[in-house]
Design a protein around this motif. Structure first.
Motif, short mmCIF file in Angstrom:
data_model
loop_
_atom_site.label_atom_id
_atom_site.label_comp_id
_atom_site.label_asym_id
_atom_site.label_seq_id
_atom_site.Cartn_x
_atom_site.Cartn_y
_atom_site.Cartn_z
N GLY A 168 0.82 -1.22 0.00
CA GLY A 168 0.00 0.00 0.00
C GLY A 168 0.84 1.26 0.00
O GLY A 168 0.59 2.20 -0.75
N ARG A 169 1.88 1.27 0.83
CA ARG A 169 2.77 2.44 0.86
C ARG A 169 3.47 2.64 -0.49
O ARG A 169 3.62 3.76 -0.96
CB ARG A 169 3.81 2.29 1.98
CG ARG A 169 4.71 3.52 2.06
CD ARG A 169 5.70 3.46 3.17
NE ARG A 169 6.55 2.29 3.03
CZ ARG A 169 7.25 1.77 4.04
NH1 ARG A 169 7.18 2.29 5.24
NH2 ARG A 169 8.00 0.72 3.83
N ALA A 170 3.87 1.54 -1.11
CA ALA A 170 4.56 1.65 -2.41
C ALA A 170 3.64 2.19 -3.49
O ALA A 170 4.11 2.83 -4.44
CB ALA A 170 5.10 0.27 -2.81
N LEU A 171 2.34 1.96 -3.37
CA LEU A 171 1.39 2.40 -4.39
C LEU A 171 0.74 3.75 -4.08
O LEU A 171 0.16 4.37 -4.98
CB LEU A 171 0.29 1.35 -4.56
CG LEU A 171 0.73 -0.03 -5.05
CD1 LEU A 171 -0.45 -0.99 -5.01
CD2 LEU A 171 1.33 0.07 -6.44
N ALA A 172 0.81 4.20 -2.84
CA ALA A 172 0.02 5.35 -2.39
C ALA A 172 0.30 6.64 -3.16
O ALA A 172 -0.60 7.45 -3.35
CB ALA A 172 0.25 5.58 -0.89
N HIS A 173 1.51 6.86 -3.62
CA HIS A 173 1.82 8.10 -4.34
C HIS A 173 1.72 7.94 -5.87
O HIS A 173 2.11 8.82 -6.62
CB HIS A 173 3.20 8.64 -3.93
CG HIS A 173 4.36 7.77 -4.27
ND1 HIS A 173 4.57 6.55 -3.66
CD2 HIS A 173 5.37 7.95 -5.14
CE1 HIS A 173 5.68 6.02 -4.16
NE2 HIS A 173 6.17 6.84 -5.06
N ARG A 174 1.16 6.79 -6.29
CA ARG A 174 0.94 6.50 -7.71
C ARG A 174 2.21 6.66 -8.55
O ARG A 174 2.26 7.43 -9.50
CB ARG A 174 -0.17 7.40 -8.26
CG ARG A 174 -1.50 7.17 -7.59
CD ARG A 174 -2.61 8.00 -8.23
NE ARG A 174 -3.86 7.76 -7.56
CZ ARG A 174 -4.38 8.55 -6.64
NH1 ARG A 174 -3.77 9.64 -6.28
NH2 ARG A 174 -5.54 8.25 -6.08
N PRO A 175 3.24 5.89 -8.19
CA PRO A 175 4.51 6.02 -8.90
C PRO A 175 4.46 5.43 -10.31
O PRO A 175 3.63 4.57 -10.60
CB PRO A 175 5.47 5.21 -8.02
CG PRO A 175 4.59 4.15 -7.42
CD PRO A 175 3.28 4.85 -7.17
N ALA A 176 5.36 5.89 -11.15
CA ALA A 176 5.47 5.37 -12.52
C ALA A 176 6.02 3.94 -12.50
O ALA A 176 5.70 3.15 -13.39
CB ALA A 176 6.38 6.27 -13.36
N ILE A 177 6.85 3.64 -11.53
CA ILE A 177 7.48 2.31 -11.43
C ILE A 177 7.09 1.68 -10.11
O ILE A 177 7.25 2.27 -9.08
CB ILE A 177 9.02 2.42 -11.52
CG1 ILE A 177 9.41 3.05 -12.84
CG2 ILE A 177 9.67 1.06 -11.36
CD1 ILE A 177 10.86 3.42 -12.92
#
Length: 177
Positions: A168-177
């Motif tokens: 969830g933390r890895a996806l929360a800022h809507r990263p390109a990668i």
């Protein structure tokens, strides 16, 4: 941006290697050539210990390669960063800034901060980037089955639940990668 670099390329590696030695054992990973296009989905497969995590750590600018022929990262279609040069010049802050802005990375151990509750652990990447609260954390928590845990600390969760918090933390800022 290099003239010969297609705008769709996000990673370009040539002759990148990582070697390690410890207690009489040595490990070597050599990447003769790797090109990853923007939006492309790839899978790293292989036996335990073959270098999958090592490659991911290098692609996330966490682990410095031992040898670098060419290692470039195209943050967007107009910006190419020479990652090899950044490592050679010890520009770790620049590498961290790229990682923070463009990547969501889940470490094998999860990497949660034990003193932050689940909500704040998921929201950490957004907070670091100055993003406003828009319901993303709650949406991710619902999708990951974590809603009832948002006020708990990580040590109150199972290993699998902690891994989902890290996702969830890895996806929360809507990263390109």
């Amino acid at each position: 941006m290099q003239e010969n670099s297609p705008s769709g390329v996000i990673y370009q590696l040539k002759d990148v290697a990582k070697t390690r030695s410890s207690n009489g054992y040595s490990f070597g990973l050599r990447v003769p050539s790797l090109r990853i296009q923007r939006g492309e989905k790839i899978a790293l497969i292989g036996e335990s210990g073959c270098g999958k995590s090592t490659l991911l750590d290098m692609l996330a600018f966490i682990l410095q390669p031992s040898d670098i022929g060419n290692f470039s990262f195209h943050a967007d279609s107009n910006t190419e960063v020479d990652i090899g040069l950044a490592w050679r010049k010890h520009r770790r802050n620049r590498l961290a800034a790229l990682r923070k802005a463009h990547m969501g990375y889940v470490m094998q151990t999860g990497g949660l901060l034990p003193y932050l509750n689940i909500y704040d652990n998921i929201n950490l990447s957004r907070q670091m980037l100055g993003m406003k609260d828009d319901g993303t954390v709650e949406t991710l928590a619902r999708e990951l089955g974590l809603t009832r845990h948002l006020k708990k600390l990580p040590d109150a969760l199972s290993t699998g639940e902690r891994q989902r918090v890290a996702i969830g933390r890895a996806l929360a800022h809507r990263p390109a990668i």
